[in-house]
Write an enzyme that holds these catalytic residues in place. Structure first.
Site, mmCIF file in Angstrom:
data_model
loop_
_atom_site.group_PDB
_atom_site.id
_atom_site.type_symbol
_atom_site.label_atom_id
_atom_site.label_comp_id
_atom_site.label_asym_id
_atom_site.label_seq_id
_atom_site.Cartn_x
_atom_site.Cartn_y
_atom_site.Cartn_z
ATOM 1 N N THR A 275 1.092 -1.320 0.318
ATOM 2 C CA THR A 275 0.231 -0.153 -0.539
ATOM 3 C C THR A 275 0.978 1.524 0.313
ATOM 4 O OG1 THR A 275 -1.631 -1.343 1.082
ATOM 5 C CG2 THR A 275 -1.541 1.299 1.326
ATOM 6 N N HIS B 213 1.811 2.205 -3.642
ATOM 7 C CA HIS B 213 0.795 2.178 -4.483
ATOM 8 C C HIS B 213 0.454 3.794 -3.506
ATOM 9 C CE1 HIS B 213 -0.615 -1.048 -6.657
ATOM 10 N NE2 HIS B 213 -0.919 -2.048 -5.761
#
Length: 343
Positions: free
Chosen positions: A41, A44
């Site tokens: 994450t 990202h």
């Protein structure tokens, strides 16, 4: 008093700034952060995929370990000097999910380190209810693996994996590898499907059966190896359309499929197989407090070879380079940032 913090500024950039250290508020604890891992994450966010949610003034990071340095008003059961990790979920306490006892998937859940500031900073204030106290003999760099390991513990519990069952893990990245380790510890027969040769080598080295779908018909091999039955539990951790195709093809009659990966686009799912074989599809998101406790117990037991799993450790001042390197290194398991040199 000031401390150093890394801020995501957008366009694949971090800045390291000195910020004023705020005392913990009521119900909060201040932590001297020791280590913080870089998760998928976080990548990202770095790549700009979550800018509308995160913005450009955010300190991210949540796979951490540290030491309690101050207590806010009303905090009980904790003390300065305790070594801890944070379960970075802040629930509202008054939505249908919370009222049903599912606080980890609260309708208004704030993920600390994404929706609020995280652990890529030397001093971090968090709600006291998020803390888990560590055993005295657990290395703080190893303890920073508890958060991703808790994800795997939760995934395996969602799949209700039983001793002797045949398990297929699709995707041998960090979470997939941890899922495989936890399932093996339960007593399952685990196979990992992965296309990256270095990750296959890592899995082979720690004793897993591996298959490369570029070279092998994985579903056919799984059915042959199980006497035509298929995998009792399949974990989709690849986030890819071929992984979704494989999950239904390899599953046994009344098999359980656990969707672990976050798919960037809606995948096409062979729903006919759910009808034909009476399959179960289960979602798995984050973790519960008991998953953190389970992860700590597994680390204490040596289920994860932490030193091998941690690919590299960089200093907070090197966070920009660490992210740049990680985006180019598809072989890494866990890259970690050392936040405080004296812990």
């Amino acid at each position: 008093m000031k401390h150093q913090a890394a801020f995501y500024r957008g366009d694949k950039n971090f800045s390291i700034d000195a910020v004023k250290t705020q005392p913990p508020g009521a119900g909060e604890v201040q932590i001297d952060v020791a280590y913080c891992g870089i998760c998928g994450t976080d990548l990202h966010i770095y790549l700009g995929h979550m800018d509308p949610r995160v913005g450009f003034e955010r300190t991210i990071g949540h796979e951490m370990s540290g030491v309690v340095s101050a207590l806010g008003e009303g905090v009980q059961g904790l003390s300065v000097g305790q070594r801890i990790v944070v379960r970075p979920l802040d629930h509202c306490g008054d939505c249908p999910a919370c009222n049903a006892g599912h606080q980890h998937i609260c309708h208004n859940l704030k993920f600390i380190g994404i929706d609020s500031d995280g652990a890529f900073q030397q001093k971090w204030n968090v709600p006291a209810h998020t803390l888990h106290v560590l055993p005295d003999d657990l290395d703080l760099s190893h303890a920073a693996l508890i958060e991703p390991l808790a994800v795997a513990v939760h995934d395996v519990r969602r799949g209700n994996v039983q001793p002797g069952e045949d398990v297929l893990v699709i995707g041998g990245g960090p979470i997939g590898m941890l899922v495989a380790m936890v399932a093996r510890e339960v007593g399952a027969n685990v196979t990992i499907s992965e296309i990256n040769e270095n990750r296959l080598a890592f899995a082979d080295k720690i004793g897993f059966t591996t298959l490369n779908p570029k070279e092998t018909d994985v579903a056919k091999t799984i059915h042959e190896a199980t006497g035509g039955k298929g995998a009792d539990v399949v974990f989709e951790v690849s986030g890819s359309q071929p992984g979704v195709d494989l999950m239904t093809a390899a599953a046994a009659t009344r098999g359980r499929i656990v969707m672990v990966a976050i798919h960037a686009t809606k995948p096409q799912i062979d729903m006919f197989q759910f009808f034909w074989r009476e399959l179960d599809l289960l979602g798995a998101r984050v973790y519960l407090p008991q998953d953190y406790d389970g992860a700590m117990a597994l680390l204490a037991k040596g289920v994860v070879d932490c030193d091998s799993f941690i690919t590299d450790i960089q200093g907070l001042d090197d966070i920009q380079g660490a992210f740049e390197t990680l985006t180019r290194n598809t072989n890494a398991m866990k890259s970690m940032i050392r936040i405080s040199e004296d812990l």
